[in-house]
Design a protein around this motif. Structure first.
Motif, PDB file in Angstrom:
ATOM      1  N   ARG A 336       0.826  -1.219   0.000  1.00  0.00           N
ATOM      2  CA  ARG A 336       0.000   0.000   0.000  1.00  0.00           C
ATOM      3  C   ARG A 336       0.855   1.262   0.000  1.00  0.00           C
ATOM      4  NH1 ARG A 336      -4.382  -1.971   4.590  1.00  0.00           N
ATOM      5  NH2 ARG A 336      -5.623  -3.318   3.217  1.00  0.00           N
ATOM      6  N   GLU A 337       1.813   1.311   0.909  1.00  0.00           N
ATOM      7  CA  GLU A 337       2.731   2.437   0.985  1.00  0.00           C
ATOM      8  C   GLU A 337       3.999   2.098   0.210  1.00  0.00           C
ATOM      9  OE1 GLU A 337       1.892   5.322   2.313  1.00  0.00           O
ATOM     10  OE2 GLU A 337      -0.065   4.449   2.823  1.00  0.00           O
ATOM     11  N   PRO A 338       4.645   3.053  -0.420  1.00  0.00           N
ATOM     12  CA  PRO A 338       5.782   2.743  -1.292  1.00  0.00           C
ATOM     13  C   PRO A 338       6.994   2.225  -0.530  1.00  0.00           C
ATOM     14  CG  PRO A 338       5.571   5.109  -1.009  1.00  0.00           C
ATOM     15  CD  PRO A 338       4.348   4.496  -0.378  1.00  0.00           C
ATOM     16  N   TYR A 339       7.878   1.617  -1.285  1.00  0.00           N
ATOM     17  CA  TYR A 339       9.171   1.224  -0.736  1.00  0.00           C
ATOM     18  C   TYR A 339       9.948   2.464  -0.311  1.00  0.00           C
ATOM     19  CZ  TYR A 339       8.496  -3.497  -2.600  1.00  0.00           C
ATOM     20  OH  TYR A 339       8.027  -4.764  -2.845  1.00  0.00           O
ATOM     21  N   LEU A 340      10.874   2.282   0.623  1.00  0.00           N
ATOM     22  CA  LEU A 340      11.686   3.403   1.085  1.00  0.00           C
ATOM     23  C   LEU A 340      12.593   3.919  -0.039  1.00  0.00           C
ATOM     24  CD1 LEU A 340      12.923   2.222   4.617  1.00  0.00           C
ATOM     25  CD2 LEU A 340      10.873   3.552   4.056  1.00  0.00           C
ATOM     26  N   ILE A 351      14.855  -0.981  -7.384  1.00  0.00           N
ATOM     27  CA  ILE A 351      13.449  -0.633  -7.159  1.00  0.00           C
ATOM     28  C   ILE A 351      13.267   0.853  -7.460  1.00  0.00           C
ATOM     29  CG2 ILE A 351      11.570  -0.560  -5.472  1.00  0.00           C
ATOM     30  CD1 ILE A 351      13.041  -2.786  -3.933  1.00  0.00           C
ATOM     31  N   PRO A 352      12.418   1.233  -8.386  1.00  0.00           N
ATOM     32  CA  PRO A 352      12.230   2.659  -8.689  1.00  0.00           C
ATOM     33  C   PRO A 352      11.730   3.425  -7.463  1.00  0.00           C
ATOM     34  CG  PRO A 352      11.232   1.272 -10.377  1.00  0.00           C
ATOM     35  CD  PRO A 352      11.601   0.362  -9.242  1.00  0.00           C
ATOM     36  N   GLU A 353      12.177   4.626  -7.312  1.00  0.00           N
ATOM     37  CA  GLU A 353      11.743   5.458  -6.194  1.00  0.00           C
ATOM     38  C   GLU A 353      10.234   5.681  -6.267  1.00  0.00           C
ATOM     39  OE1 GLU A 353      13.007   9.696  -4.058  1.00  0.00           O
ATOM     40  OE2 GLU A 353      14.199   8.845  -5.700  1.00  0.00           O
ATOM     41  N   GLY A 354       9.566   5.508  -5.129  1.00  0.00           N
ATOM     42  CA  GLY A 354       8.121   5.683  -5.072  1.00  0.00           C
ATOM     43  C   GLY A 354       7.318   4.468  -5.506  1.00  0.00           C
ATOM     44  N   SER A 355       7.996   3.355  -5.801  1.00  0.00           N
ATOM     45  CA  SER A 355       7.301   2.163  -6.291  1.00  0.00           C
ATOM     46  C   SER A 355       6.486   1.493  -5.187  1.00  0.00           C
ATOM     47  CB  SER A 355       8.311   1.163  -6.845  1.00  0.00           C
ATOM     48  OG  SER A 355       7.691  -0.063  -7.169  1.00  0.00           O
ATOM     49  N   HIS A 356       5.350   0.924  -5.610  1.00  0.00           N
ATOM     50  CA  HIS A 356       4.505   0.126  -4.714  1.00  0.00           C
ATOM     51  C   HIS A 356       4.562  -1.353  -5.074  1.00  0.00           C
ATOM     52  CE1 HIS A 356       2.088   3.496  -2.835  1.00  0.00           C
ATOM     53  NE2 HIS A 356       2.650   4.117  -3.864  1.00  0.00           N
ATOM     54  N   GLY A 357       5.388  -1.736  -6.055  1.00  0.00           N
ATOM     55  CA  GLY A 357       5.377  -3.112  -6.534  1.00  0.00           C
ATOM     56  C   GLY A 357       4.275  -3.311  -7.556  1.00  0.00           C
ATOM     57  N   HIS A 358       3.974  -4.558  -7.861  1.00  0.00           N
ATOM     58  CA  HIS A 358       2.960  -4.825  -8.889  1.00  0.00           C
ATOM     59  C   HIS A 358       2.432  -6.246  -8.766  1.00  0.00           C
ATOM     60  CE1 HIS A 358       5.856  -7.300 -11.158  1.00  0.00           C
ATOM     61  NE2 HIS A 358       6.753  -6.368 -10.875  1.00  0.00           N
ATOM     62  N   THR A 359       1.305  -6.495  -9.417  1.00  0.00           N
ATOM     63  CA  THR A 359       0.768  -7.852  -9.521  1.00  0.00           C
ATOM     64  C   THR A 359       1.401  -8.543 -10.725  1.00  0.00           C
ATOM     65  OG1 THR A 359      -1.087  -7.079 -10.855  1.00  0.00           O
ATOM     66  CG2 THR A 359      -1.442  -7.252  -8.466  1.00  0.00           C
ATOM     67  N   MET A 360       1.269  -9.868 -10.764  1.00  0.00           N
ATOM     68  CA  MET A 360       1.820 -10.626 -11.886  1.00  0.00           C
ATOM     69  C   MET A 360       0.873 -10.635 -13.090  1.00  0.00           C
ATOM     70  SD  MET A 360       4.777 -11.452 -11.048  1.00  0.00           S
ATOM     71  CE  MET A 360       5.678 -11.193  -9.545  1.00  0.00           C
ATOM     72  N   TYR A 361      -0.416 -10.530 -12.831  1.00  0.00           N
ATOM     73  CA  TYR A 361      -1.421 -10.417 -13.889  1.00  0.00           C
ATOM     74  C   TYR A 361      -2.319  -9.236 -13.556  1.00  0.00           C
ATOM     75  CZ  TYR A 361      -0.123 -15.196 -15.225  1.00  0.00           C
ATOM     76  OH  TYR A 361       0.572 -16.304 -15.617  1.00  0.00           O
TER      77      TYR A 361
END
Length: 576
Positions: A336-340, A351-361
């Motif tokens: 929910r909250e971005p990576y540091l 990991i791009p700055e401000g990224s939250h990750g993603h789903t596979m589909y």
């Protein structure tokens, strides 16, 4: 005397004779049934039954638990052929169950060059092993390495294809897999063999062929779908004896007290053009199998796929495994909250700055995928690390179960790194069950709290106690080859919440030692619909057990993982 009179006299005598013979025969038969094949005595038997009761002896007959009792009562269960073993105060527990592991992948990677932090400590030493492999390998053959890791390997940096070409070899295809298994590095020759160019699109199912600002391949590749083209270039025949390699890794499980493994993914691709599933089934059909293998398929099922239903309790196909998200160490865990913003995240992990990750589909796809498995009666296991990934899974499961209600499905959510108490309560209402990748805390807790997600989220990672409070039967796993299979270490981490440095993360999520033991025995048995056969040492159940040098119930929790595994028995037969 008439014949009728003779019968009238003899018939009562004959009846009494037959009754007497029957009465003699019945006690003898009962006595025969009460004679054990194997008896352990003079120890502590932790049954893990509903009352968590203990005993001093364990009797086994025909591979099943016959009796757990106290004192010298075992003597009446023995005859001249009974094997009687004196435990000398040692402890017997149900055989450990590792509900999420990958035996075939683990077997294959154990043959790769070991560049991990656990054995090398420094990047320089690991790279020297890689260089040595290049010097001793015929030109054109693959160099495969596993375990590169920025958190545990001092001095480790991202590996570019240019670096691998110039410093290791441009005469061999090279593949270096990160410890997390979600990030990979290839040199130019490997990319060319696989047909990966600057114009190759990222595959469906998550992952990417990472490019630099100029749109050129860096050699970095993320997630499993992207590596399939590389595997297809392997030799037609493996140079390894696949059966022996898998057997050897089964022995690793046994050495840790494990008698049953759950494999959400066999990954036969690592041994190209070999019937790996058939080999696993063959091993389970051996006269003396080493482990029980319960497995889940991976990938997208076809409409014609069916699950093989058999009565073989050493080899069972349960259902389908899907990935909702990926790994914290690739930035593909969906949160929910971005990576540091940190050097580790952006400079090392990419990991791009401000990224939250993603789903596979795309998120709507999961409802359709789950529904296909659901309507076929398959058990579903969904890889869900981040809190947002868990939310996606809950939405899809909720919709499927609303359309087609089903009880006792025991659909699993795997890893559960950042599941919230609210989500755990929702899972309970839907009949879903959690399996926790608990040793994220032990191995990477320090990096997670300092550089990847921050202390607040790291404190609430692996909310095992919250899951128990919500009414769940939880399980703990190690997900080898990511972490070595080690249920005792999983117990230690769940009870102490300590990282490798000794820091405590999430004091409120610590659990009692008894619950931790259940989480590697009866609870995972229940999750895989096997609790009536395995997971506890109760009368009539299969006699899977581990003999430990100490009793974990009264041992220092900080040292539980150091308790020696003395022996392991599968259905009353010694396998370790």
């Amino acid at each position: 005397m008439r014949i009728e009179s003779v019968f009238q006299v003899l018939l009562p005598l004959l009846q009494q004779y037959l009754i007497g013979i029957t009465l003699l025969w019945i006690p003898l038969r009962v006595i025969s049934q009460q004679e054990a094949d194997l008896i352990f005595h003079n120890g502590i038997i932790i049954t893990v039954d509903e009352d968590f009761s203990t005993g001093e002896f364990l009797a086994i007959r025909d591979g099943r638990v016959m009796k757990v009792g106290n004192g010298d009562a075992f003597e009446s269960l023995a005859n001249g052929s009974t094997e009687v073993i004196d435990l000398n105060g040692r402890t017997i527990m149900p055989g450990f169950i590792e509900p999420h592991t990958h035996p075939v992948l683990s077997a294959a990677l154990s043959n790769w060059v070991d560049v991990s932090g656990s054995t090398n400590r420094t990047a320089a030493r690991a790279l020297n092993k890689l260089k040595a492999a290049a010097q001793s390998t015929p030109k054109g053959e693959w160099i495969l390495a596993f375990g590169w890791d920025f958190m545990s390997l001092r001095g480790a940096q991202p590996l570019s294809r240019e670096y691998l070409d110039s410093e290791i070899s441009d005469q061999h295809p090279i593949w270096v897999m990160m410890q997390s298994q979600h990030t990979h590095y290839f040199n130019t020759m490997a990319l060319e063999l696989a047909g990966i160019t600057n114009d190759t699109p990222d595959p469906p199912g998550g992952g990417s062929y990472v490019k630099n600002d100029k749109g050129e391949l860096t050699g970095m590749v993320t997630e499993s779908a992207t590596v399939i083209p590389f595997i297809r270039t392997f030799e037609t025949k493996s140079k390894f004896d696949v059966k022996n390699e898998i057997q050897r890794y089964y022995s690793v499980y046994n050495s840790k007290g494990i008698t049953t493994i759950g494999a959400p993914g066999i990954f036969p691709e690592v041994y190209p053009n070999r019937d790996v599933i058939g080999i696993c089934e063959e091993l389970s059909a051996d006269k003396d199998p080493q482990v029980r293998l319960f497995y889940y398929r991976v990938g997208l099922p076809s409409l014609n796929d069916t699950i093989r239903r058999t009565d073989n309790w050493f080899f069972r196909e349960l259902g389908q495994k899907y990935w909702i998200d990926g790994s914290p160490y690739t930035g593909s865990m969906l949160i929910r909250e971005p990576y540091l913003t940190s050097s580790l995240n952006q400079d090392m992990l990419g990991i791009p700055e401000g990224s939250h990750g993603h789903t596979m589909y795309p998120s709507p796809a999961y409802q359709n995928l789950f529904f296909q498995a659901h309507t076929r009666g398959w058990q579903i296991a969904a890889h869900s690390q981040g809190d947002s990934a868990v939310e996606h899974a809950l939405t899809a499961f909720n919709n499927v179960l609303r359309i087609s209600p089903k009880k006792e499905h025991r659909y699993r959510l795997e890893h559960m790194a950042l599941a919230t108490p609210q989500q755990l309560r929702k899972m309970q209402s839907l009949g879903l069950t959690p399996s926790f990748h608990i040793n994220h805390i032990y191995y990477y807790g320090d990096s997670l709290s300092a550089s990847i997600i921050g202390i607040e989220r790291a404190q609430r990672m692996m909310a095992v106690n919250s899951a128990l409070k919500a009414g769940h039967k939880v399980s703990l796993h190690n997900d080898s080859p990511m972490y070595p299979p080690d249920p005792l270490l999983a117990i230690r981490t769940a009870v102490t919440r300590k990282t490798m440095s000794g820091k405590v993360l999430g004091l409120n999520e610590r659990i009692d030692i008894r619950e931790a033991i259940k989480a590697v025995t009866i609870y995972p048995a229940w999750q895989m619909h096997a609790e009536k056969e395995i997971g506890s040492l109760e009368e009539g159940k299969r006699a899977d057990l581990v003999i430990l040098g100490r009793n974990p119930l009264n041992y220092n929790p900080d040292n539980v993982h150091r308790i020696e595994v003395i022996a392991v028995f599968l259905e009353g037969k010694k396998v370790y």
